[in-house]
Design a protein around this motif. Structure first.
Motif, PDB file in Angstrom:
ATOM      1  N   VAL A   1      38.756 -62.094 -19.828  1.00  0.00           N
ATOM      2  CA  VAL A   1      39.057 -61.668 -18.460  1.00  0.00           C
ATOM      3  C   VAL A   1      39.854 -62.751 -17.740  1.00  0.00           C
ATOM      4  O   VAL A   1      40.856 -62.461 -17.074  1.00  0.00           O
ATOM      5  N   LEU A   2      39.449 -63.994 -17.873  1.00  0.00           N
ATOM      6  CA  LEU A   2      40.182 -65.082 -17.224  1.00  0.00           C
ATOM      7  C   LEU A   2      41.626 -65.143 -17.709  1.00  0.00           C
ATOM      8  O   LEU A   2      42.539 -65.438 -16.934  1.00  0.00           O
ATOM      9  N   ALA A   3      41.849 -64.851 -18.976  1.00  0.00           N
ATOM     10  CA  ALA A   3      43.197 -64.902 -19.537  1.00  0.00           C
ATOM     11  C   ALA A   3      44.106 -63.818 -18.950  1.00  0.00           C
ATOM     12  O   ALA A   3      45.331 -63.911 -19.074  1.00  0.00           O
ATOM     13  N   LEU A   4      43.538 -62.825 -18.284  1.00  0.00           N
ATOM     14  CA  LEU A   4      44.344 -61.761 -17.674  1.00  0.00           C
ATOM     15  C   LEU A   4      45.029 -62.209 -16.390  1.00  0.00           C
ATOM     16  O   LEU A   4      46.009 -61.591 -15.962  1.00  0.00           O
ATOM     17  N   PHE A   5      44.541 -63.258 -15.775  1.00  0.00           N
ATOM     18  CA  PHE A   5      45.101 -63.708 -14.499  1.00  0.00           C
ATOM     19  C   PHE A   5      46.440 -64.396 -14.707  1.00  0.00           C
ATOM     20  O   PHE A   5      46.631 -65.132 -15.671  1.00  0.00           O
ATOM     21  N   ASN A   6      47.341 -64.168 -13.763  1.00  0.00           N
ATOM     22  CA  ASN A   6      48.671 -64.770 -13.768  1.00  0.00           C
ATOM     23  C   ASN A   6      48.684 -65.900 -12.739  1.00  0.00           C
ATOM     24  O   ASN A   6      48.573 -65.645 -11.543  1.00  0.00           O
ATOM     25  N   LEU A   7      48.820 -67.126 -13.201  1.00  0.00           N
ATOM     26  CA  LEU A   7      48.812 -68.277 -12.289  1.00  0.00           C
ATOM     27  C   LEU A   7      50.157 -68.485 -11.590  1.00  0.00           C
ATOM     28  O   LEU A   7      50.249 -69.327 -10.701  1.00  0.00           O
ATOM     29  N   ASP A   8      51.171 -67.719 -11.975  1.00  0.00           N
ATOM     30  CA  ASP A   8      52.481 -67.873 -11.341  1.00  0.00           C
ATOM     31  C   ASP A   8      52.487 -67.355  -9.903  1.00  0.00           C
ATOM     32  O   ASP A   8      53.383 -67.682  -9.143  1.00  0.00           O
ATOM     33  N   SER A   9      51.489 -66.549  -9.540  1.00  0.00           N
ATOM     34  CA  SER A   9      51.430 -66.002  -8.183  1.00  0.00           C
ATOM     35  C   SER A   9      49.992 -65.983  -7.692  1.00  0.00           C
ATOM     36  O   SER A   9      49.135 -65.344  -8.303  1.00  0.00           O
ATOM     37  N   SER A  10      49.745 -66.673  -6.590  1.00  0.00           N
ATOM     38  CA  SER A  10      48.400 -66.657  -6.020  1.00  0.00           C
ATOM     39  C   SER A  10      48.113 -65.338  -5.320  1.00  0.00           C
ATOM     40  O   SER A  10      46.983 -65.073  -4.934  1.00  0.00           O
ATOM     41  N   GLN A  11      49.139 -64.505  -5.154  1.00  0.00           N
ATOM     42  CA  GLN A  11      48.988 -63.204  -4.512  1.00  0.00           C
ATOM     43  C   GLN A  11      48.690 -62.091  -5.514  1.00  0.00           C
ATOM     44  O   GLN A  11      48.604 -60.930  -5.142  1.00  0.00           O
ATOM     45  N   GLU A  12      48.541 -62.456  -6.770  1.00  0.00           N
ATOM     46  CA  GLU A  12      48.315 -61.470  -7.817  1.00  0.00           C
ATOM     47  C   GLU A  12      46.912 -61.619  -8.380  1.00  0.00           C
ATOM     48  O   GLU A  12      46.570 -62.650  -8.957  1.00  0.00           O
ATOM     49  N   GLY A  13      46.103 -60.590  -8.201  1.00  0.00           N
ATOM     50  CA  GLY A  13      44.759 -60.577  -8.767  1.00  0.00           C
ATOM     51  C   GLY A  13      44.693 -59.572  -9.896  1.00  0.00           C
ATOM     52  O   GLY A  13      45.713 -59.118 -10.405  1.00  0.00           O
ATOM     53  N   ILE A  14      43.484 -59.228 -10.291  1.00  0.00           N
ATOM     54  CA  ILE A  14      43.287 -58.184 -11.294  1.00  0.00           C
ATOM     55  C   ILE A  14      42.241 -57.210 -10.790  1.00  0.00           C
ATOM     56  O   ILE A  14      41.451 -57.523  -9.898  1.00  0.00           O
ATOM     57  N   LYS A  15      42.229 -56.028 -11.384  1.00  0.00           N
ATOM     58  CA  LYS A  15      41.243 -55.009 -11.067  1.00  0.00           C
ATOM     59  C   LYS A  15      40.680 -54.507 -12.381  1.00  0.00           C
ATOM     60  O   LYS A  15      41.413 -53.978 -13.225  1.00  0.00           O
ATOM     61  N   VAL A  16      39.385 -54.705 -12.600  1.00  0.00           N
ATOM     62  CA  VAL A  16      38.723 -54.178 -13.785  1.00  0.00           C
ATOM     63  C   VAL A  16      38.166 -52.812 -13.387  1.00  0.00           C
ATOM     64  O   VAL A  16      37.259 -52.713 -12.563  1.00  0.00           O
TER      65      VAL A  16
END
Length: 81
Positions: A13-28
């Motif tokens: 799950v952590l690997a799904l996050f994109n660190l290039d944008s702090s405005q981008e989250g994920i939704k499971v």
């Protein structure tokens, strides 16, 4: 310490996050695999994300994702023979 299935799911799950944008989250989503849903909830309980279904990373979560990405880079890099 060993890698349990629960820990591996959290790392996935952590690997799904994109660190290039702090405005981008994920939704499971509720239709995701049960182990991923449970992992997202545990990450929230550990204060790595701001929502139990993903959301955005906390400061601690950001640090964790950086470490996960570094580890993946190291493990995926071919080593000289």
């Amino acid at each position: 310490m060993s890698f349990t299935p629960e820990l591996i799911a959290e790392l996935e799950v952590l690997a799904l996050f994109n660190l290039d944008s702090s405005q981008e989250g994920i939704k499971v989503h509720a239709t995701a695999a049960p182990d991923i849903i449970a992992a997202a909830k545990r990450l929230h309980e550990k204060q790595l994300t701001d929502q139990p279904d993903g959301g955005y990373l906390t400061s601690l979560g950001h640090d964790a994702v950086e470490s996960v990405q570094q580890l993946l880079t190291i493990l995926k890099t071919p080593q000289p023979a």
